[in-house]
Structures are given as C-alpha cells and as structure tokens.
Design an enzyme around this catalytic site. Structure first.
Site, PDB file in Angstrom:
ATOM      1  N   ARG A 183       0.839  -1.202   0.000  1.00 46.40           N
ATOM      2  CA  ARG A 183       0.000   0.000   0.000  1.00 46.40           C
ATOM      3  C   ARG A 183       0.870   1.246   0.000  1.00 46.40           C
ATOM      4  O   ARG A 183       1.884   1.308   0.684  1.00 46.40           O
ATOM      5  CB  ARG A 183      -0.915   0.012   1.228  1.00 46.40           C
ATOM      6  N   SER A 234      -8.405  -0.005   0.197  1.00 49.27           N
ATOM      7  CA  SER A 234      -9.430  -0.155   1.220  1.00 49.27           C
ATOM      8  C   SER A 234     -10.077   1.182   1.575  1.00 49.27           C
ATOM      9  O   SER A 234     -10.700   1.822   0.737  1.00 49.27           O
ATOM     10  CB  SER A 234      -8.826  -0.832   2.450  1.00 49.27           C
ATOM     11  N   HIS A 235      -9.879   1.643   2.807  1.00 50.46           N
ATOM     12  CA  HIS A 235     -10.509   2.866   3.304  1.00 50.46           C
ATOM     13  C   HIS A 235      -9.636   4.101   3.124  1.00 50.46           C
ATOM     14  O   HIS A 235     -10.056   5.203   3.476  1.00 50.46           O
ATOM     15  CB  HIS A 235     -10.832   2.711   4.791  1.00 50.46           C
ATOM     16  N   LYS A 290      -3.844  -6.515  -2.098  1.00 48.86           N
ATOM     17  CA  LYS A 290      -4.060  -7.553  -1.099  1.00 48.86           C
ATOM     18  C   LYS A 290      -3.858  -8.889  -1.802  1.00 48.86           C
ATOM     19  O   LYS A 290      -4.587  -9.220  -2.744  1.00 48.86           O
ATOM     20  CB  LYS A 290      -5.467  -7.455  -0.500  1.00 48.86           C
ATOM     21  N   ASP A 324     -16.794  -0.037   3.690  1.00 44.90           N
ATOM     22  CA  ASP A 324     -15.574   0.661   3.317  1.00 44.90           C
ATOM     23  C   ASP A 324     -15.355   0.529   1.810  1.00 44.90           C
ATOM     24  O   ASP A 324     -16.187  -0.035   1.094  1.00 44.90           O
ATOM     25  CB  ASP A 324     -14.376   0.165   4.129  1.00 44.90           C
ATOM     26  N   ASP A 370     -13.438  -1.159  -0.320  1.00 43.34           N
ATOM     27  CA  ASP A 370     -13.399  -2.442  -1.024  1.00 43.34           C
ATOM     28  C   ASP A 370     -14.451  -3.412  -0.500  1.00 43.34           C
ATOM     29  O   ASP A 370     -14.482  -4.578  -0.897  1.00 43.34           O
ATOM     30  CB  ASP A 370     -12.003  -3.064  -0.957  1.00 43.34           C
ATOM     31  N   ASP A 395     -15.121  -5.028   2.195  1.00 45.41           N
ATOM     32  CA  ASP A 395     -14.904  -6.213   3.019  1.00 45.41           C
ATOM     33  C   ASP A 395     -15.273  -5.962   4.477  1.00 45.41           C
ATOM     34  O   ASP A 395     -15.308  -6.897   5.270  1.00 45.41           O
ATOM     35  CB  ASP A 395     -13.472  -6.739   2.899  1.00 45.41           C
ATOM     36  N   ARG A 396     -15.558  -4.708   4.824  1.00 44.78           N
ATOM     37  CA  ARG A 396     -15.999  -4.387   6.177  1.00 44.78           C
ATOM     38  C   ARG A 396     -17.394  -3.773   6.130  1.00 44.78           C
ATOM     39  O   ARG A 396     -17.719  -3.010   5.216  1.00 44.78           O
ATOM     40  CB  ARG A 396     -15.052  -3.395   6.854  1.00 44.78           C
ATOM     41  N   HIS A 441     -14.179  -6.392  10.747  1.00 43.17           N
ATOM     42  CA  HIS A 441     -13.830  -7.529   9.895  1.00 43.17           C
ATOM     43  C   HIS A 441     -14.438  -8.774  10.527  1.00 43.17           C
ATOM     44  O   HIS A 441     -14.238  -9.027  11.718  1.00 43.17           O
ATOM     45  CB  HIS A 441     -12.309  -7.696   9.802  1.00 43.17           C
TER      46      HIS A 441
END
Length: 456
Positions: A17, A104-105, A114, A242, A244, A246-247, A329
């Site tokens: 990242r 992500s965020h 990832k 978020d 992507d 995933d949360r 998560h």
C-alpha cells in the site's frame, strides 16, 4: 534498482500500500506480479485471479500486475471490478491465488494490493511478502518458459448466490435497509446480493475519488450521512461499507451505531445455535462481552492478536467456525476462513427479520459495556510512553498480558485497556472499556496524560 527502504515503505505487514506515483506505479506492480508469480510457480501453482476496485488508478495497475504474472508463466483470471471478499471467493472457489487492487478505506491518492494464496490463504511477511521484497530489490529471476494467458471472467452472480446459500432468506418480517456504499465497491455487490430486499441507496455510484466522504466507516464522521439517511427513510437498519466492501458497519433504526463487538457476539450466537460447542475467534480489542456471550452459549472463545493474518491462522489451527474484530472484519469458515462484510450483514438482516422488535432492542443484550474506540497518539518513543502508563497506574493494576501490545485489567472493576504500537507509524493506539461512558472518559483521559506527557 530499488533500495530496500523504498520497497519497505509500501510492502507492509499484510499487504502492499502507498501513494500512487511515488512508489506505487505500473513498473513496481508489474515486478510485484512477476515476483509473486515466480514464488507461486515454484510451488506448483498455475493461476492467479486479479480484481480491482473503483479507484482511477486501479485498472492500469491491475493490468500491469497481470502482465508481470503472465511473464512468469502463470495464467491470470481477470475479474475486473470486484470487492475484496469477491476476490477471496474466487480464490477459494476456483482454487487459485489472488491479487486485489485496492487501498481499502484510504484516500483516493492511495492504492495497493491484497494478496492471497490458493483457497484465500493470507499472504504476510512470513508467507511471501518478505520474498517479494527481496526480488524487488535484487531483481526478479528470469523465466524463459511459455507466457501465461489472461482470461476475463465475471463471477458476481456466482458470488452472490454463494452468500445467499450460506444465509438463506427467512420467512420473517420484511425490512427497509439503508445502505451507504461510500462510492465504493458495495455499490456493485449490494444490489447483487440483497436483490430481494427493499434497499435505500446512498452513494452507490462507483467513484474512487470519494466525492461525498471517505470510505472509512470506522471514523464516526463518515457515518453521519447514513445516520441521518436511516431516520429520514424510516429504515429498520443501516449498513455502511468501506471502499473495497470487506468491512460492514451497522446503524440501528434510531441512527445510533452498533458496535462491531456486538455484531460479533450476535453472529457467534447464531453459529453456536447450529454448532454447539464450537470455537469462536475474537481479537483482544473486542469487548469482553464477546467471550462472555460465547461461553454463555456453550462455545469456546479464543483470543488473538489484531490483524487478519493472525485471525485466519488461528481459525485454521483451532477449527473455529467464525471470528470477529473490533474493526468490523468478520471471518467465516464457510467462506474459506476469509472476511466478508456482506456475509456478516446477511446474518444481522436475517436475525432482525426473525426478531419481533427493532434493531436497537435486539442488540441491547450484546452491548454490555462502554468503549472508547481507538485513540491514536503520535509519540517519539512508543516503549517509553507505554511504560509511563504502566508506572502511573501500577498500584491499580490487577493483571497484564503482552499478546499484542499491553492489555491491562484494573482492580475492583470491569475496566481494561490495551496500548499497542503501530507497526508502520510513530503512533500508540489506545482502547479502553469500562462499565459506563463516564468511567471510559475518565480512564482514557488519565492514560492519555501519561502517554503524551513528554511529547511536545
């Protein structure tokens, strides 16, 4: 050639990242793809699935990574726009490695990767990232074999069907569901997965510049729009994702946030009703209500460090069926031990549909304590700041442990706190829990006074 310091600046503990155009560019990710493919090929793997989010830089970077992977003989399944948990689904269902382009965020100027191995097994410093770092510094070994092929494939419908098989629609009451996609990938996945529900959409347009607010629902300011939207729409529940997707964060019908710890406890109870005695994972920042409720429902709680690689490794080791973190998560054995915000949301939605009352009432039994949330302090010496806290509270400490940072239980109360050093920044992270908001505020202020006492 790249210096090790440059590479270490973007290859973190669990992922890659950084700011696009500084270290993250097409050349860098091409070589990262080649390095990862070289490792996989040596292990007998043949295929890697590549997906990307809606950030402006993502398609070009994903294509460069795919070129690097195919140059080392691996075949690439190009998933196109996808969420991170959809990428994990691909790695698990198609039995291949995976690479998801997302930050992500983080704000729009960032991007990253990832990575996972076959079956959505996480890649960390101990399982591939250190080797990739070495190759990016020293050069990726040449490969003179046949190049791999790229195949485009859309798996959104299969992913949605798989989630709905895991949590079938109940015959309970119908719900009005307000969803803030934050201009992120939930704008693509939510309509596919929740197509049978009355969804009220907020910021569903895919836009990686995040024109409305950052795609980070862990920050309370980014929940404000959804909180108002839930009340205005008369919704039964609000969901915030978020970037992507995933949360997933939950807001009740009054617009009040529901803690991720409470969601962990709710989902754990649902699984334990089906699988008595099962093991449930929780990280050490989740509320103490989580292990209490797991034990009350006949389960075995297992406490872990913070971070998805630790959770997933512990799930594989213990055979746990579910795991949850304070950061929203949620991990499922049924989902290849990977995390999925939408799968967690489905569990909450089905529980609410079956409950004779509002969400705020349903969640009351899971919200037993008050918490500070994560409070960050910039410090020059993390170890010294931590020691100041321990010295200042020495006479009131009942016990300590060092599983991740230092977790302290105080005498004569339910109060506890954790102080953890950031792996990547000069930050000390504080989490406090106690029986009342007033106790949390008082204890937090006292601890922060020790942490920050020698910082200018």
């Amino acid at each position: 050639m790249r210096s090790r310091e440059e590479v270490a600046g973007v290859i973190k503990a669990y992922d890659v990242r950084g700011v696009v155009g500084e270290y993250i560019d097409s050349e860098f990710v091409h070589d990262t793809g080649a390095a990862f493919a070289s490792i996989l090929r040596a292990e007998g793997e043949t295929t890697i699935a590549v997906g990307y989010d809606m950030r402006p830089s993502s398609p070009e970077l994903a294509a460069a990574f795919a070129n690097g992977a195919t140059s080392q003989g691996l075949n690439v399944i190009d998933l196109g726009l996808t969420s991170t948990d959809e990428l994990y689904y691909a790695a698990g269902q198609l039995k291949c490695a995976g690479a998801m382009f997302t930050a992500s965020h983080n704000p729009a100027k960032y991007n990253g990767i990832k990575l996972c191995r076959t079956g959505a097994t996480p890649v960390s410093q101990d399982s591939g990232l250190a080797e990739i770092t070495d190759m990016l510094v020293d050069g990726v070994p040449e490969f003179d074999g046949e190049q791999g092929l790229v195949e485009k494939r859309d798996i959104l419908a299969d992913y949605a069907a798989y989630l709905r098989e895991l949590v079938p629609a109940s015959s309970g009451k119908s719900l009005v569901v307000a969803v803030d996609a934050a201009n992120g990938m939930a704008g693509l996945t939510v309509p596919a997965v929740l197509s049978d529900m009355d969804i009220r959409e907020l910021y569903f347009e895919l836009d990686g510049t995040f024109p409305n607010h950052e795609a980070n629902p862990l920050d309370p300011k980014n929940l404000v729009d959804l909180q108002k939207f839930v009340v205005d729409e008369g919704a039964d529940i609000g969901l915030a994702f978020d970037g992507d997707a995933d949360r997933c964060f939950v807001v009740d019908e009054k617009g009040a946030p529901v803690s991720p710890s409470a969601i962990t406890a709710l989902v754990a109870k649902r699984y334990l009703a089906k699988t008595p005695g099962a093991t449930i994972i929780h990280n050490l920042i989740t509320s103490q209500a989580v292990p209490e409720i797991i034990e009350e429902n006949g389960g075995t709680p297992v406490r872990t460090r913070v971070g998805h690689s630790y959770i997933k490794a512990e799930m594989a080791k213990t055979g746990a069926i579910f795991g949850g973190e304070h950061s929203a998560h949620y991990y499922f054995t049924e989902f290849f031990n990977a995390d999925s915000g939408l799968l967690a949301a489905l569990h909450v939605l089905e529980a609410l549909a079956e409950y004779d009352g509002p969400l705020s009432e349903m969640m009351a039994e899971y919200e037993r304590y008050s918490a500070s949330g994560e409070i960050n302090s910039t410090v020059s010496d993390q170890a010294a700041a931590t020691q100041r806290v321990l010295d200042g509270l020495a006479e009131r400490i009942e016990s300590t442990d060092t599983l991740d940072g230092v977790t302290v239980k105080l005498q004569g109360s339910k109060a506890w706190f954790n102080v953890r050093a950031s792996n990547t920044e000069p930050l000390l992270r504080l989490n406090v829990e106690a029986e009342t908001p007033e106790q949390v505020d008082t204890l937090s202020a006292e601890i922060l006074s020790y942490i920050r006492s020698e910082e200018s």
